[in-house]
Design a protein around this motif. Sequence first.
Motif, PDB file in Angstrom:
ATOM      1  N   PHE A   1      39.544 -21.550  15.965  1.00 19.30           N
ATOM      2  CA  PHE A   1      40.747 -20.799  15.608  1.00 19.30           C
ATOM      3  C   PHE A   1      40.613 -19.355  16.085  1.00 19.30           C
ATOM      4  CE2 PHE A   1      38.206 -20.623  11.702  1.00 19.30           C
ATOM      5  CZ  PHE A   1      38.436 -19.360  11.146  1.00 19.30           C
ATOM      6  N   ASN A   2      41.787 -18.797  16.434  1.00 22.55           N
ATOM      7  CA  ASN A   2      41.850 -17.495  17.119  1.00 22.55           C
ATOM      8  C   ASN A   2      40.930 -17.519  18.331  1.00 22.55           C
ATOM      9  OD1 ASN A   2      42.823 -17.025  14.285  1.00 22.55           O
ATOM     10  ND2 ASN A   2      43.222 -15.015  15.155  1.00 22.55           N
ATOM     11  N   GLU A   3      41.142 -18.525  19.162  1.00 17.28           N
ATOM     12  CA  GLU A   3      40.179 -18.807  20.222  1.00 17.28           C
ATOM     13  C   GLU A   3      40.230 -17.830  21.387  1.00 17.28           C
ATOM     14  OE1 GLU A   3      41.770 -22.139  23.097  1.00 17.28           O
ATOM     15  OE2 GLU A   3      41.873 -22.836  21.033  1.00 17.28           O
TER      16      GLU A   3
ATOM     17  N   ILE B   1      50.598  -4.858  10.264  1.00 22.06           N
ATOM     18  CA  ILE B   1      50.738  -5.902   9.248  1.00 22.06           C
ATOM     19  C   ILE B   1      49.785  -7.041   9.587  1.00 22.06           C
ATOM     20  CG2 ILE B   1      52.329  -7.434   8.043  1.00 22.06           C
ATOM     21  CD1 ILE B   1      54.613  -5.670   9.014  1.00 22.06           C
ATOM     22  N   HIS B   2      48.886  -7.341   8.658  1.00 25.26           N
ATOM     23  CA  HIS B   2      47.988  -8.482   8.811  1.00 25.26           C
ATOM     24  C   HIS B   2      48.608  -9.695   8.135  1.00 25.26           C
ATOM     25  CE1 HIS B   2      44.015  -6.703  10.151  1.00 25.26           C
ATOM     26  NE2 HIS B   2      44.774  -5.636   9.980  1.00 25.26           N
ATOM     27  N   THR B   3      48.628 -10.813   8.847  1.00 29.78           N
ATOM     28  CA  THR B   3      48.974 -12.090   8.225  1.00 29.78           C
ATOM     29  C   THR B   3      47.779 -13.030   8.374  1.00 29.78           C
ATOM     30  OG1 THR B   3      49.988 -12.980  10.242  1.00 29.78           O
ATOM     31  CG2 THR B   3      51.434 -11.860   8.663  1.00 29.78           C
ATOM     32  N   ASN B   4      47.566 -13.843   7.364  1.00 29.14           N
ATOM     33  CA  ASN B   4      46.471 -14.819   7.378  1.00 29.14           C
ATOM     34  C   ASN B   4      46.960 -16.160   6.877  1.00 29.14           C
ATOM     35  OD1 ASN B   4      44.934 -12.069   6.967  1.00 29.14           O
ATOM     36  ND2 ASN B   4      43.352 -13.529   7.557  1.00 29.14           N
ATOM     37  N   LYS B   5      46.358 -17.215   7.387  1.00 25.03           N
ATOM     38  CA  LYS B   5      46.540 -18.539   6.786  1.00 25.03           C
ATOM     39  C   LYS B   5      45.654 -18.595   5.543  1.00 25.03           C
ATOM     40  CE  LYS B   5      49.029 -21.400   9.493  1.00 25.03           C
ATOM     41  NZ  LYS B   5      48.284 -22.456  10.200  1.00 25.03           N
TER      42      LYS B   5
ATOM     43  N   ILE C   1      48.132 -23.839  19.154  1.00 25.40           N
ATOM     44  CA  ILE C   1      46.700 -23.761  18.888  1.00 25.40           C
ATOM     45  C   ILE C   1      46.500 -23.301  17.445  1.00 25.40           C
ATOM     46  CG2 ILE C   1      46.031 -23.282  21.282  1.00 25.40           C
ATOM     47  CD1 ILE C   1      45.813 -20.332  20.539  1.00 25.40           C
ATOM     48  N   ALA C   2      45.281 -23.467  16.942  1.00 29.71           N
ATOM     49  CA  ALA C   2      44.985 -23.056  15.573  1.00 29.71           C
ATOM     50  C   ALA C   2      44.831 -21.537  15.505  1.00 29.71           C
ATOM     51  CB  ALA C   2      43.709 -23.732  15.083  1.00 29.71           C
ATOM     52  N   ILE C   3      45.628 -20.901  14.663  1.00 32.20           N
ATOM     53  CA  ILE C   3      45.566 -19.456  14.468  1.00 32.20           C
ATOM     54  C   ILE C   3      45.387 -19.194  12.983  1.00 32.20           C
ATOM     55  CG2 ILE C   3      46.707 -17.232  14.856  1.00 32.20           C
ATOM     56  CD1 ILE C   3      48.518 -18.650  16.886  1.00 32.20           C
ATOM     57  N   GLY C   4      44.376 -18.413  12.634  1.00 26.37           N
ATOM     58  CA  GLY C   4      44.100 -18.130  11.233  1.00 26.37           C
ATOM     59  C   GLY C   4      44.519 -16.749  10.786  1.00 26.37           C
ATOM     60  N   GLU C   5      44.650 -15.813  11.737  1.00 27.78           N
ATOM     61  CA  GLU C   5      45.047 -14.446  11.386  1.00 27.78           C
ATOM     62  C   GLU C   5      45.717 -13.780  12.575  1.00 27.78           C
ATOM     63  OE1 GLU C   5      41.891 -11.664  10.683  1.00 27.78           O
ATOM     64  OE2 GLU C   5      40.621 -12.538  12.235  1.00 27.78           O
ATOM     65  N   ILE C   6      46.628 -12.867  12.287  1.00 27.57           N
ATOM     66  CA  ILE C   6      47.312 -12.087  13.318  1.00 27.57           C
ATOM     67  C   ILE C   6      47.494 -10.671  12.787  1.00 27.57           C
ATOM     68  CG2 ILE C   6      49.356 -11.873  14.793  1.00 27.57           C
ATOM     69  CD1 ILE C   6      49.934 -14.827  14.305  1.00 27.57           C
ATOM     70  N   GLY C   7      47.319  -9.689  13.657  1.00 25.64           N
ATOM     71  CA  GLY C   7      47.644  -8.313  13.325  1.00 25.64           C
ATOM     72  C   GLY C   7      48.851  -7.879  14.141  1.00 25.64           C
TER      73      GLY C   7
ATOM     74  N   LEU D   1      59.143  -5.753  17.076  1.00 22.50           N
ATOM     75  CA  LEU D   1      57.752  -6.127  17.356  1.00 22.50           C
ATOM     76  C   LEU D   1      57.262  -5.411  18.604  1.00 22.50           C
ATOM     77  CD1 LEU D   1      55.206  -7.926  17.025  1.00 22.50           C
ATOM     78  CD2 LEU D   1      56.343  -9.581  18.531  1.00 22.50           C
ATOM     79  N   PHE D   2      56.125  -4.723  18.484  1.00 20.39           N
ATOM     80  CA  PHE D   2      55.512  -4.087  19.645  1.00 20.39           C
ATOM     81  C   PHE D   2      54.355  -4.901  20.189  1.00 20.39           C
ATOM     82  CE2 PHE D   2      56.958   0.030  17.478  1.00 20.39           C
ATOM     83  CZ  PHE D   2      58.180  -0.018  18.111  1.00 20.39           C
ATOM     84  N   GLU D   3      53.590  -5.497  19.297  1.00 26.43           N
ATOM     85  CA  GLU D   3      52.384  -6.179  19.755  1.00 26.43           C
ATOM     86  C   GLU D   3      51.883  -7.132  18.676  1.00 26.43           C
ATOM     87  OE1 GLU D   3      47.994  -4.832  21.490  1.00 26.43           O
ATOM     88  OE2 GLU D   3      49.681  -3.421  21.497  1.00 26.43           O
ATOM     89  N   ALA D   4      51.232  -8.218  19.125  1.00 25.32           N
ATOM     90  CA  ALA D   4      50.545  -9.146  18.218  1.00 25.32           C
ATOM     91  C   ALA D   4      49.100  -9.258  18.671  1.00 25.32           C
ATOM     92  CB  ALA D   4      51.217 -10.510  18.233  1.00 25.32           C
ATOM     93  N   ASN D   5      48.174  -9.194  17.724  1.00 23.83           N
ATOM     94  CA  ASN D   5      46.737  -9.196  18.039  1.00 23.83           C
ATOM     95  C   ASN D   5      46.053 -10.365  17.339  1.00 23.83           C
ATOM     96  OD1 ASN D   5      46.531  -6.257  19.229  1.00 23.83           O
ATOM     97  ND2 ASN D   5      47.700  -6.104  17.341  1.00 23.83           N
ATOM     98  N   SER D   6      45.303 -11.162  18.102  1.00 25.50           N
ATOM     99  CA  SER D   6      44.589 -12.293  17.514  1.00 25.50           C
ATOM    100  C   SER D   6      43.265 -11.876  16.886  1.00 25.50           C
ATOM    101  CB  SER D   6      44.327 -13.368  18.567  1.00 25.50           C
ATOM    102  OG  SER D   6      43.500 -12.864  19.595  1.00 25.50           O
ATOM    103  N   LYS D   7      42.800 -10.686  17.236  1.00 19.53           N
ATOM    104  CA  LYS D   7      41.567 -10.157  16.636  1.00 19.53           C
ATOM    105  C   LYS D   7      41.852  -8.714  16.188  1.00 19.53           C
ATOM    106  CE  LYS D   7      38.625 -13.059  19.490  1.00 19.53           C
ATOM    107  NZ  LYS D   7      39.724 -13.837  20.046  1.00 19.53           N
ATOM    108  N   PRO D   8      42.660  -8.582  15.140  1.00 16.87           N
ATOM    109  CA  PRO D   8      43.116  -7.246  14.740  1.00 16.87           C
ATOM    110  C   PRO D   8      41.973  -6.340  14.315  1.00 16.87           C
ATOM    111  CG  PRO D   8      43.677  -8.893  13.069  1.00 16.87           C
ATOM    112  CD  PRO D   8      43.201  -9.640  14.274  1.00 16.87           C
ATOM    113  N   GLY D   9      42.099  -5.068  14.694  1.00 18.53           N
ATOM    114  CA  GLY D   9      41.106  -4.072  14.285  1.00 18.53           C
ATOM    115  C   GLY D   9      41.150  -3.820  12.791  1.00 18.53           C
TER     116      GLY D   9
END
Length: 451
Positions: free
Chosen positions: A186-188, A312-316, A384-390, A403-411
């Motif tokens: 996930f978040n590959e 904004i952080h979202t998580n499964k 694909i499997a995604i567990g978190e997005i920033g 929306l400006f940007e989506a990050n699969s590995k948010p800081g």
Amino acid sequence: MIYTLKISEKGQKTVWLPSNVPITGQTQAMFGSYSEPCLLISSLDTQNEITITKDLAKKLKIPFSSYICVFLDEQSVHLGPLIGIFTAGFRRSNIRPIGKRTFFFAKLLSKEKQVGGFAFVFGAHHINWETGTINGYFYTENGWEQFEVPFPNVIYNRLPNRRTENETTFQQIKHKLKNEYLIPWFNESFFNKWEIYRLLQKHPSALPYLPETYAHPTEEIVQMLLEKYEHVYVKPSNGSLGLSVYQIIQAKDKKIYYCRYRDEYEQNRLRKFTSLSSLWSEIFAQKEMEHYIVQQGIPLIRYKGRQVDFRIHTNKNKNGKWQVSAIAAKAAGKGSVTTHINNGGIVKTLDEIFEHEQERCIMTEKLKEAALTLSQCLEEKMGIAIGEIGFDIGIDQKGEIWLFEANSKPGRSIFTHPDLKKYEELTTILSLEYGVYLSEQIITKPEAIIT
């Protein structure tokens, strides 16, 4: 349910399970990719404790007693799960084995007891292909310790940057583990801005949040957007941390153009040009524009004169459902083209940005709705499997969401704010909870997992 796992010196090749674990003819125990035939006994003595004999734990390479979940398929009782966190940048140090990021991983792994299971960190050189094992780093009561364990049930990709992720070695490892060993990730991978935009364009629910955007910007495209919006942003499609972002502004008399950016000396610059052609030739002539996008400028709300956007952080969660786990505002630094902390930006809470409670409540709900909608849209379109997005999201002066940007590995920089630290813990727990959820799905409903 989370159970206490105990390792017993007595008996041989046996697992004692609580009566609330419905054994229906299973003949073996599994830990990660390892399995062993054994005797499975349903015990009425306890409802929350599992005991395994020492010889069986050794065969399965269970490293120590802990807190676990139990999942069943037709043949096996799965103990764990075993969650591997893939990264790079290891050092020869028992105190800081992953360099500067050691503290982040320590906080992440310290939450495993709360969710059940074993979580460990590993890199390419820790994999033993011949034995199907990994010499993983576990964070225990004694600090960092290495144990040899089977290949995990799932893998969470936390490679530090795109350059490392794109190296042939890492791509080959991911492909082998995912396609030959059928281990879901996930978040590959990191997100590409243009690819994300193209995918979201195809989803009607996402369209209201998308600013007008083009790949491979040219002088003509930029001029067209300037006529409509007066300012635009040119940025790398694979960029991060606000690096190499340029704001181009057309003066109201249309005779003067400004370009704001951060130079190679990490200084914020604002340069003036008498034509877009002169700006383009001096700023962009030597750049490979096929790796950039251009986006309409948005007149954002402000805080004490500074432009503001929102992370904004979202998580499964443990049920596989999206939830908002953190929201913070970021106010731009003086003369900065972005709100990033390394460019002088400052982190604020929503209470600090919106003084009036009614406005704060309305905007908070708008931001949450947008983030959850976009999370669902991305998951559906990416497959694909995604567990978190920033998400980096803006509110314009009319109250519209962009929306400006989506990050699969948010800081994690927003969590430096003292009032936001509690949300950092929530995001780490949810990442592991999703690893447990995904493990359960691959064991009990493998046909439902997207690989």
